[in-house]
Design a protein around this motif. Structure first.
Motif, PDB file in Angstrom:
ATOM      1  N   THR A   1      42.246  87.854   5.810  1.00  0.00           N
ATOM      2  CA  THR A   1      41.864  87.399   4.476  1.00  0.00           C
ATOM      3  C   THR A   1      41.098  86.097   4.624  1.00  0.00           C
ATOM      4  O   THR A   1      41.160  85.442   5.678  1.00  0.00           O
ATOM      5  N   ASN A   2      40.361  85.709   3.577  1.00  0.00           N
ATOM      6  CA  ASN A   2      39.593  84.463   3.663  1.00  0.00           C
ATOM      7  C   ASN A   2      39.918  83.482   2.542  1.00  0.00           C
ATOM      8  O   ASN A   2      39.218  82.489   2.376  1.00  0.00           O
ATOM      9  N   ARG A   3      40.970  83.754   1.760  1.00  0.00           N
ATOM     10  CA  ARG A   3      41.378  82.834   0.709  1.00  0.00           C
ATOM     11  C   ARG A   3      42.900  82.730   0.692  1.00  0.00           C
ATOM     12  O   ARG A   3      43.574  83.746   0.886  1.00  0.00           O
ATOM     13  N   PRO A   4      43.449  81.540   0.480  1.00  0.00           N
ATOM     14  CA  PRO A   4      42.748  80.274   0.250  1.00  0.00           C
ATOM     15  C   PRO A   4      42.124  79.683   1.511  1.00  0.00           C
ATOM     16  O   PRO A   4      41.319  78.758   1.435  1.00  0.00           O
ATOM     17  N   ALA A   5      42.499  80.232   2.673  1.00  0.00           N
ATOM     18  CA  ALA A   5      41.887  79.849   3.946  1.00  0.00           C
ATOM     19  C   ALA A   5      41.888  81.084   4.834  1.00  0.00           C
ATOM     20  O   ALA A   5      42.702  81.994   4.641  1.00  0.00           O
ATOM     21  N   PRO A   6      40.981  81.169   5.818  1.00  0.00           N
ATOM     22  CA  PRO A   6      40.948  82.341   6.690  1.00  0.00           C
ATOM     23  C   PRO A   6      42.268  82.548   7.427  1.00  0.00           C
ATOM     24  O   PRO A   6      42.859  81.602   7.951  1.00  0.00           O
ATOM     25  N   VAL A   7      42.727  83.791   7.440  1.00  0.00           N
ATOM     26  CA  VAL A   7      43.954  84.176   8.140  1.00  0.00           C
ATOM     27  C   VAL A   7      43.672  85.432   8.940  1.00  0.00           C
ATOM     28  O   VAL A   7      43.058  86.379   8.442  1.00  0.00           O
TER      29      VAL A   7
ATOM     30  N   ALA B   1      47.961  88.967  -2.830  1.00  0.00           N
ATOM     31  CA  ALA B   1      48.428  88.758  -1.464  1.00  0.00           C
ATOM     32  C   ALA B   1      49.012  90.044  -0.887  1.00  0.00           C
ATOM     33  O   ALA B   1      49.430  90.947  -1.614  1.00  0.00           O
ATOM     34  N   LEU B   2      49.031  90.127   0.434  1.00  0.00           N
ATOM     35  CA  LEU B   2      49.629  91.282   1.103  1.00  0.00           C
ATOM     36  C   LEU B   2      51.078  91.437   0.673  1.00  0.00           C
ATOM     37  O   LEU B   2      51.859  90.480   0.725  1.00  0.00           O
TER      38      LEU B   2
ATOM     39  N   PRO C   1      50.530  90.338 -12.177  1.00  0.00           N
ATOM     40  CA  PRO C   1      49.598  89.411 -11.528  1.00  0.00           C
ATOM     41  C   PRO C   1      49.404  88.152 -12.363  1.00  0.00           C
ATOM     42  O   PRO C   1      49.314  88.207 -13.592  1.00  0.00           O
ATOM     43  N   ASP C   2      49.336  87.005 -11.682  1.00  0.00           N
ATOM     44  CA  ASP C   2      49.203  85.742 -12.412  1.00  0.00           C
ATOM     45  C   ASP C   2      47.747  85.324 -12.585  1.00  0.00           C
ATOM     46  O   ASP C   2      47.475  84.265 -13.146  1.00  0.00           O
TER      47      ASP C   2
END
Length: 258
Positions: free
Chosen positions: A129-135, A150-151, A195-196
């Motif tokens: 993923t790339n938000r909020p930071a790359p993972v 999110a996952l 979802p928020d």
């Protein structure tokens, strides 16, 4: 692709079961599932607007094992920026092993609008993923669900699809195509956390079922990838029109080294 569930190395017969729906504008031009003429190892539908794909598999090529990948948009960051690279390009590059984004460890994930991606390279499953930071992380054997958060975020429809996949596994896991029934569910699930963040697609309801029937923005196709412990697999795509009626189905076999 807006919702998926995956069983990875979680059943003695099936190495991989990956199911999902692509929700998109019906006006967006798309080619159905096929073996790509310009990339013969790649089995996927094709987004004719940007040239990439949202889900697909690739055959084992020479010394490289087979691959599978699926991407979902990540909501809560506003409308996508048109000057960023297509998220479908990331999927295509990972599947073919070619292009600027073919290496998941070095690919510039910040080049894309917000996304989640699951990638399988034959022996291992990964989440990017790339938000909020790359993972970039490995996924252990198990059952996973993903929509536009999110996952494994416990959204109602994500929990419902994961439960349907688990029920199928426990009930004998015979015919993967039976899972199309779960992907066609239009009732609103009872459990889960809403979802928020609003959807970035203005025509999508804040809370939506697994299958979205909408004449402007809805479920365009359902896809099932099933591969057994010996590496024999099939990818099947079922397509729908703006009224939610089925318009076609294609299925292609593939094989990965066991």
């Amino acid at each position: 692709m807006c919702i998926m569930a995956m069983a990875w190395a979680a059943h003695p017969r099936w190495k991989l079961i990956l199911i999902g729906n692509r929700d998109e504008l019906h006006a967006r031009p798309t080619a159905p599932l096929a073996r790509w003429q310009d990339e013969p190892s790649l089995l996927a539908g094709r987004d004719l607007q940007s040239g990439g794909t949202w889900i697909g598999v690739s055959d084992a090529v020479k010394s490289a094992g087979g691959r599978a990948a699926i991407v979902t948009n990540l909501r809560g960051y506003g409308a996508p920026s048109p000057d960023r690279a297509s998220r479908g390009t990331l999927v295509t590059d990972l599947l073919t092993g070619k292009g600027a984004y073919s290496d998941p460890q070095t690919a510039r994930l910040e080049d894309f609008n917000p996304f989640n991606l699951i990638w399988i390279d034959g022996l291992h499953a990964h989440f990017l993923t790339n938000r909020p930071a790359p993972v970039r992380t490995h996924l252990t054997p198990g059952l996973y669900g993903l929509s536009n958060g999110a996952l494994d975020a416990p959204w109602p429809k994500t929990l419902a699809l994961k439960t349907a996949l688990l029920d199928w596994l426990v009930a004998g896991a015979k015919d993967p195509l039976d899972l199309f029934d779960a992907l066609r569910a239009e009732s609103m699930p009872d459990g889960g956390i809403v979802p928020d963040a609003p959807s970035d697609a203005p025509d999508e309801a804040a809370i939506s079922p697994i299958f979205i029937r909408n004449p402007v923005y809805g479920t365009r196709c359902s896809t099932i990838i099933a591969m057994d412990a010996q590496g024999h697999g099939t990818i099947t795509e079922r397509r729908f029109d703006p009224h939610g009626e089925r318009t076609g189905e294609d299925s292609i076999g593939f094989h990965w080294p066991a």
